[in-house]
Design a protein around this motif. Structure first.
Motif: not given
Length: 275
Positions: A69-70, A105-106, A151, A153
């Motif tokens: 998911n990054t 993003a976090c 994002e 992750s």
């Protein structure tokens, strides 16, 4: 009492939206057995990576990378004339890096304003990329590298290094070698490669030894390390073993990066002339 007829009035009784937020519960990660996503511990088991080059037409070069998911995107502009004349170098070019997180993003929503973490990551990204770029080929010029984290992750710095290296190659910037990044999370005698966001921020054993994180930027063809970032407390033997594990992870990513770059070059190549 006069009222504002242009304003939409809310209900007389209302509740704060913060009451409906889902606060994540405290997660306890197991120290043994498989990880939450099925990968194994104490093995260089990196997440599957999706890479694509040349997505932003307005930039000289661009790249997109997705690992789990990054998700990150990088754009490269230049080489072009430096903005400030006092920073012009007649013999060597100048590389500037900027890494930012989107507010979403976090898990905890952030701000568009660049914070201290963004500045630290930008500096680490610059230190990892500069040894690989042939800046002496671009005197009196500057090359801008902008990374946007869509994002987070986990392992965001390592994947930002890989993404920025691909964007530089897509822009046609001369380089000694590609730069790949990999990170690990050390928890006592055990470690996890390419950690997720929860694994990366997990406190681990309170008061235990060998607690820390390690990120390595590596030039696979030259077999050289261009950048190393470590935090926490780890012994010399543990740190050495962690660097070797990160290098092995970079070698696993190398074929995927090569294939994506080759595909982008073939797509951008002009069709053969008919004679």
């Amino acid at each position: 009492m006069p009222t504002d007829t242009k304003r939409v009035r809310g209900p007389e009784v209302s509740q704060s939206p913060s009451l409906f937020l889902c606060h994540p519960a405290t997660v306890v990660l197991p120290s043994q057995g498989p990880r939450a996503d099925g990968r194994q511990r104490d093995q260089v088991d990196v997440r599957p990576v999706f890479v694509r080059c040349g997505l932003v037409s307005q930039a000289k070069g661009s790249a997109y990378i997705e690992a789990g998911n990054t998700k990150l995107m990088c754009c490269v502009y230049g080489p072009r004339e430096t903005d400030r004349k006092d920073e012009t170098d007649m013999k060597c070019g100048r590389l500037t890096t900027d890494m930012r997180f989107t507010p979403f993003a976090c898990p905890q929503r952030g701000s568009w304003i660049q914070g201290s973490q963004d500045k630290d990551f930008s500096l680490m990204l610059h230190e990892s990329l500069q040894p690989a770029v042939c800046l002496h080929k671009y005197p009196r010029s500057q090359i801008e590298v902008n990374v946007m984290v869509l994002e987070n992750s986990g392992s965001v710095l390592a994947h930002a290094v890989t993404c920025a290296s691909l964007a530089l190659a897509d822009a046609g910037i001369e380089m000694y070698d590609l730069v790949l990044g990999c990170s690990i999370r050390q928890d006592g005698s055990s470690y996890v490669a390419d950690p997720s966001y929860l694994e990366e921020n997990y406190s681990g054993s309170v008061g235990g030894e060998n607690q820390g994180r390690l990120t390595v930027a590596f030039l696979p063809s030259l077999n050289q390390i261009s950048g190393l970032q470590s935090d926490g407390e780890m012994t010399e033997e543990t740190l050495t073993a962690g660097v070797r594990a990160c290098i092995e992870g970079c070698y696993k990513l190398y074929p995927v990066v090569q294939q994506a770059l080759t595909k982008a070059v073939r797509k951008a190549a002009p069709p053969p002339s008919e004679s």
